[in-house]
Design an enzyme around this catalytic site. Structure first.
Site, PDB file in Angstrom:
ATOM      1  N   ASP A  51     103.871  16.423  30.800  1.00 30.97           N
ATOM      2  CA  ASP A  51     103.610  15.429  31.835  1.00 30.97           C
ATOM      3  C   ASP A  51     103.315  16.098  33.179  1.00 30.97           C
ATOM      4  O   ASP A  51     104.008  17.031  33.578  1.00 30.97           O
ATOM      5  CB  ASP A  51     104.868  14.545  31.964  1.00 30.97           C
ATOM      6  CG  ASP A  51     104.686  13.414  32.938  1.00 30.97           C
ATOM      7  OD1 ASP A  51     103.996  12.453  32.576  1.00 30.97           O
ATOM      8  OD2 ASP A  51     105.235  13.493  34.059  1.00 30.97           O
ATOM      9  N   GLU A  79      98.993  17.255  30.691  1.00 31.24           N
ATOM     10  CA  GLU A  79      98.417  16.223  31.542  1.00 31.24           C
ATOM     11  C   GLU A  79      98.072  16.910  32.858  1.00 31.24           C
ATOM     12  O   GLU A  79      98.921  17.069  33.739  1.00 31.24           O
ATOM     13  CB  GLU A  79      99.399  15.068  31.794  1.00 31.24           C
ATOM     14  CG  GLU A  79      98.685  13.920  32.505  1.00 31.24           C
ATOM     15  CD  GLU A  79      99.579  13.060  33.381  1.00 31.24           C
ATOM     16  OE1 GLU A  79      99.144  11.985  33.781  1.00 31.24           O
ATOM     17  OE2 GLU A  79     100.711  13.481  33.690  1.00 31.24           O
TER      18      GLU A  79
HETATM   19  C1  NOJ Z   1     102.142  10.788  34.077  1.00 36.87           C
HETATM   20  C2  NOJ Z   1     102.575   9.709  33.137  1.00 36.87           C
HETATM   21  O1  NOJ Z   1     101.557   9.482  32.195  1.00 36.87           O
HETATM   22  C3  NOJ Z   1     102.894   8.504  33.986  1.00 36.87           C
HETATM   23  O2  NOJ Z   1     103.106   7.354  33.203  1.00 36.87           O
HETATM   24  C4  NOJ Z   1     104.090   8.840  34.830  1.00 36.87           C
HETATM   25  O3  NOJ Z   1     104.374   7.753  35.671  1.00 36.87           O
HETATM   26  C5  NOJ Z   1     103.853  10.091  35.685  1.00 36.87           C
HETATM   27  N1  NOJ Z   1     103.243  11.155  34.946  1.00 36.87           N
HETATM   28  C6  NOJ Z   1     105.145  10.622  36.257  1.00 36.87           C
HETATM   29  O4  NOJ Z   1     105.948  11.168  35.260  1.00 36.87           O
END
Ligand code: NOJ
Ligand code: CA
Length: 537
Positions: free
Chosen positions: A211, A261
């Protein structure tokens, strides 16, 4: 001469299906999806033809960000189940032939995590340095304000600092104030978080989705971001050193991968994350902001190919739990149902035939749109509820407002499109969106060229995107007509030299076109998407 199939790691040939656990399937009637619910519905994912599941966070959490705020990385939130359920889920997915990707959040915790609670006790806490604290003027004082100009994601553009009155200091967070950032420059933090990674790898997960990973690297001097270069000091190159440590842990297990991500919209910024000693994949966010336009999509694809050498593997997605669904984003109010459906199928062909790992989001295979929520319904800090409403398994006319997702009251209402866009109804029709995805995923699996083949874009008329995927012995032509007119695609040499082509799949109900005897041109009907085999005659 036959060629041995090219050996590719599983994450390059897999189609990944994202599960948002809160909204997938509820096993106990409390209106919230859970791990038992997922286990009960794995048949659907396996039948669809996906090869792996990515599950959004299921750890203990106060749910300020619905699980992306973790208070215990090593336990499951009771709302979702238990550690034993997680073990069952991993085993059951494996028994269905599905690899399992867990969502791991290395860069921040909940403010209710024991580390933060201890850190917040005062400047002398042994955990103080797990987070970033700075002196600064008290808010409201004549020179009040945070230590620098960094911004947090939620709400977009808010300060990345929150004042903590007990110790009179500011703390840093990239998302909500309830999600303080861990300080990755502290070796104790790295050690603790790499242990979390090992814990889940030891339990048998095949991969991890990291993440918000660019944010673990920050300018150690906390200098201001420069106008025109947003977030640069919050995504500092030191991240690449940290990722090498993450990769070393992954590589100490056989066949494990990380998809990052990397929330950056310029592809040249994501390429450095895909080096051999770092991430195997990153979600490519570029499609999330593109219009339904073949030129823009073609340019994005070509740009990635230019940046990346052969060893760098793309990963594409059109939908996830953070972005509006394409059934909404790519449609206009004036579209009729047939056009809407044609666009959805075009998107399906695109995402499942491009060179790269496709990520699908639950409900995409039904063609779900965002749900219109009445004012005051939905509680996400960033208004992402419309794309997170529950998965409809049955028609509400038969199963009630829970649509087979729950026997109770769903935590968010099921979308109005659930009347036809639900799993049972679409399972009963050979011409449903779901049936189309299934066919496409099977076709993809059966053709080495679609899995590992090289890719070349073909010079196409305006409104058409076309490319060829090739191995030494197999060639697949993909042609997508983004217009309401007939289009003629001229196939250039050397493709032109191939002498027969036949449609393997089209979004038009009948494959009206017989196998062609010459492939110097290909006629595309309005909104048609075609996958065709090109063979030497
Ligand atoms: C990316 C995640 O996909 C999202 O849903 C989240 O709110 C943020 N990162 C923070 O963790
Ligand atoms: Ca439940």
């Amino acid at each position: 001469m036959t060629h041995a199939p090219i050996a590719a790691p599983w994450w390059e040939t897999a189609a990944v299906y994202q599960i948002y656990p809160r909204s997938f399937a509820d096993s106990n009637g409390d209106g919230i999806g859970d791990l038992r619910g997922i286990i009960d519905r794995l048949d659907h994912v396996a039948d669809l033809g996906a090869d792996a599941i990515w599950i959004s966070p299921i750890y203990r959490s106060p749910m300020a960000d619905f699980g992306y705020d973790i208070s215990d990385h090593l336990d499951i939130d009771p709302i979702f189940g238990t550690l034993a359920d997680a073990d069952d889920l991993i085993a059951s997915a494996h028994a269905h032939g599905l690899r399992v990707i867990f969502d791991i959040i290395l860069g921040h915790t909940s403010d209710e995590h024991p580390w933060f609670i201890a850190a917040a006790e005062g400047r002398d806490s042994p955990f103080r340095e797990f987070y970033t604290w700075r002196d600064g003027p008290t808010p409201g004082s004549p020179v009040g304000g945070p230590p620098n100009n960094w911004t947090a994601g939620f709400p977009a553009g808010a300060p990345a600092w929150t004042w903590h009155a007990p110790a009179s200091q500011w703390y840093l967070h990239s998302h909500l104030p309830q999600q303080p950032d861990l300080d990755w420059s502290n070796p104790d933090v790295r050690r603790a978080q790499l242990d979390v990674l090992r814990f889940w790898l030891d339990r048998g997960v095949d991969g991890v989705r990291l993440d918000s990973i660019a944010r673990i690297g920050k300018d150690p001097e906390l200098r201001d971001n420069i106008p025109g270069q947003p977030d640069r000091h919050q995504n500092w190159p030191v991240v690449h050193e940290y990722l090498r440590e993450v990769r070393a842990v992954l590589d100490s297990y056989p066949d494990r991968m990380a998809v990052g991500e990397v929330w950056l919209f310029e592809q040249d910024l994501i390429a450095p994350y895909l080096m051999a000693d770092q991430l195997q994949l990153t979600h490519n966010f570029v499609f999330a902001r593109l219009p339904f336009d073949p030129a823009a999509i073609g340019t994005a694809v070509a740009d990635f190919e230019k940046l990346a050498d052969d060893r760098v593997w793309p990963a594409w997605f059109l939908n996830n739990h953070d972005e509006p669904r394409i059934a909404t984003r790519w449609n206009t109010a004036t579209d009729d149902e047939a056009l809407r459906e044609a666009r959805l199928r075009l998107a399906a062909v695109l995402i499942l035939t491009l060179r790269g790992t496709p990520f699908l989001y639950q409900g995409e295979e039904l063609g779900l749109a965002d749900t219109n929520l009445a004012a005051g319904v939905g509680s996400d800090a960033n208004a992402r509820d419309p794309q997170r409403t529950p998965m409809p398994w049955k028609p509400p006319s038969l199963a009630g407002p829970g649509a087979g997702f729950t026997t109770g009251e769903p935590w968010l209402p099921v979308g109005a499109d659930a009347t036809t866009r639900n799993v049972d109804t679409q399972n009963r029709s050979g011409d449903s969106t779901l049936a189309f995805y299934r066919k496409l995923l099977r076709l993809r699996r059966s053709r080495q060229s679609l899995l590992t083949g090289h890719q070349s874009l073909i010079n196409s008329p305006e409104g058409v995107l076309a490319f060829v995927r090739s191995t030494n012995s197999e060639h697949s032509l993909i042609a997508l007509n983004f217009t309401a007119e007939m289009q003629t695609l001229h196939l250039p040499a050397p493709t032109h030299a191939l002498s027969t082509a036949s449609h393997l799949l089209s979004n038009h109900a009948q494959l009206a076109q017989p196998p062609m005897s010459t492939v110097s041109t290909l006629e595309l009907r309005p909104w048609e998407s075609v996958v065709a085999d090109l063979t030497h005659g």
